[in-house]
Design an enzyme around this catalytic site. Structure first.
Site, short mmCIF file in Angstrom:
data_model
loop_
_atom_site.label_atom_id
_atom_site.label_comp_id
_atom_site.label_asym_id
_atom_site.label_seq_id
_atom_site.Cartn_x
_atom_site.Cartn_y
_atom_site.Cartn_z
CG ASP A 1 -3.45 7.83 -3.78
OD1 ASP A 1 -3.79 7.91 -2.68
OD2 ASP A 1 -2.37 7.99 -4.24
CE1 TYR B 1 3.48 11.44 -4.15
CE2 TYR B 1 3.83 9.28 -4.90
CZ TYR B 1 4.13 10.18 -4.18
OH TYR B 1 5.29 9.96 -3.39
NE ARG C 1 8.69 -13.44 -1.11
CZ ARG C 1 9.44 -14.37 -1.30
NH1 ARG C 1 10.83 -14.43 -1.46
NH2 ARG C 1 9.03 -15.65 -1.83
C1 PLP Z 1 3.12 10.27 -0.26
C2 PLP Z 1 2.10 9.65 -1.45
C3 PLP Z 1 2.10 8.44 -2.01
C4 PLP Z 1 2.90 7.56 -2.02
O1 PLP Z 1 3.20 6.79 -0.67
P1 PLP Z 1 4.78 6.42 -0.25
O2 PLP Z 1 4.39 5.92 1.17
O3 PLP Z 1 5.61 7.80 -0.24
O4 PLP Z 1 5.49 5.45 -1.25
C5 PLP Z 1 1.06 8.00 -3.01
N1 PLP Z 1 -0.22 8.83 -3.01
C6 PLP Z 1 -0.20 10.08 -2.52
C7 PLP Z 1 -1.15 10.82 -2.72
C8 PLP Z 1 0.88 10.49 -1.42
O5 PLP Z 1 0.83 11.75 -1.26
#
Ligand code: PLP
Length: 390
Positions: free
Chosen positions: A183, A111, A58
């Site tokens: 992000d 998001y 983990r």
């Molecule tokens: C898809 C996405 C996420 C989430 O990612 P997952 O791997 O699907 O959990 C986060 N931020 C953005 C901008 C995304 O497009």
């Protein structure tokens, strides 16, 4: 094996990061370590287990460490941490820094599922959340309060693709000693380097471009020195980890990331430019096009773009939209992007916005340009837009 990364270009790094063939009888790809348990040979080693390279699956395996180190190199980070999904990476990172009574600032184009977590779970834990207009720039300082802990960014933002003035946020955050998180799933470290711009933590959904094949879920968090231990400790407490197969596929995805991104970018840009002159299209939301909000910021902070963007169609009639979407030959509808296959995401409801109403005034649709031939993609979209007239 590449042991000195400092003078290597991205394509070279991508081909070799995390690859140590002579440890595995010359096999070029590191095996996917399927491990919960790593046994210790002696009682002395057991007593010193926190110095052992591996203890429990983990926390880490050779495969997770190889992937994490590869991403940390690309991100110029003190360290990177993998999670089971991009969303898990986002939520655990925010949780690492907030307590009841704290205030955090979130972009209004965040998001959707990140928004859901903040609005529902963080609020329940008495964390005060406040959304800001992503184009606010230096005025973000007026929203900073005594209890503000963290500023979250997403550039470009989901569905509407505005690009924030990253440096303005970094300056305000540094002045008030706030953590900054971004992000960076859209750009990847190949097209934008948040930590080099002064951001503390950069997160990616590796499910998207890193995988590139729509067959796994994976998230990764790249931290600077100041934040790494805090985030790692929280992830351990939360018990979040990635599967060995996903980590193997993550490493494999890195090998072709730059070549794939180049095609996604070229096809995306060509479609975006063509659509911006199409009679059925009201607006194209693509950071590399001058009419897109935050285009100047994109030019300033990004070295290039990727292949996902959005259009606003003039037509909003449900039956005409249905006729367009149901008869697409190549573009399928799906909730993701970043894979080899082209996708559409019809956002039939207006995107959730709090700071001001979304003024798109039309049918918003995300377009992910896949690796198919550009003429075939263009024809599929052209035929689809034509069907709006039927
Ligand atoms: C898809 C996405 C996420 C989430 O990612 P997952 O791997 O699907 O959990 C986060 N931020 C953005 C901008 C995304 O497009």
């Amino acid at each position: 094996m590449i042991d000195n990364n400092n003078d290597k270009k991205a394509s070279t790094l991508l081909a070799h990061l995390g690859s140590t063939p002579y440890l595995y009888d010359g096999a070029v790809n590191m095996p996917a370590y399927r491990a919960s348990t790593f046994v210790l040979e002696t009682y002395e080693e057991f007593l010193n287990c926190f110095e052992a390279p591996f203890r429990y699956g983990r926390e880490s395996t050779p495969t997770s460490v190889a992937f994490e180190n590869a991403i940390a190199t690309l991100d110029n980070a003190a360290g990177s941490i993998v999670t089971s999904s991009g969303l898990a990476a986002i939520n655990s990172t925010i949780l690492s820094f907030v307590s009841a009574g704290d205030h955090i600032l979130l972009p209004d184009n965040i998001y959707g599922f990140s928004r859901d977590f903040c609005t529902r779970t963080l609020s329940r834990l008495n964390v005060e959340i406040e959304y800001y207009d992503p184009m606010i720039g230096h005025e973000i300082e007026q929203k900073v309060k005594d209890n503000t802990k963290l500023i979250y960014l997403e550039a470009p933002g989901s569905l509407t693709y505005e690009v924030q003035d990253i440096d303005a946020f970094v300056q305000v955050a540094k002045k008030h000693n706030l953590i900054t998180v971004i992000d960076n799933s859209w750009a990847t470290p190949l097209n934008m380097q948040p930590l080099s711009l002064g951001i503390d933590i950069s997160i990616m959904s590796a499910t998207k471009y890193i995988s590139g094949h729509s067959d796994m879920m994976l998230g990764v968090i790249s931290c600077n020195e100041k934040t790494l231990n805090t985030v790692r400790d929280t992830i351990r407490q939360l018990g979040n980890c990635a599967g060995s197969e996903e980590l193997y596929l993550g490493l494999r995805g890195l090998r072709t990331l730059d070549v794939r991104l180049e095609r996604h970018r070229e096809s995306g840009l060509e479609l975006a430019k063509w659509l911006s002159t199409h009679y059925a299209v009201k607006k194209v939301l693509h950071p590399a096009l001058p009419e897109s909000l935050g285009h100047e910021n994109w030019k300033k902070y990004f070295t290039n773009c990727s292949g996902v963007f959005a259009v606003v169609l003039k037509e909003t009639d449900q039956s005409k939209i249905t006729n367009m979407l149901n008869n697409m030959q190549i573009f399928k509808m799906g909730f993701s992007w970043g894979g080899y296959e082209s996708l559409l995401f019809p956002e039939q409801l207006n995107p959730a916005r709090i700071t001001k109403p979304w003024d798109g005034d039309g049918f918003l649709m995300r377009i992910h340009a896949g690796l198919e031939d550009i003429d075939d993609l263009k024809k599929d979209l052209a035929d689809g837009l034509e069907r709006l007239n039927e």
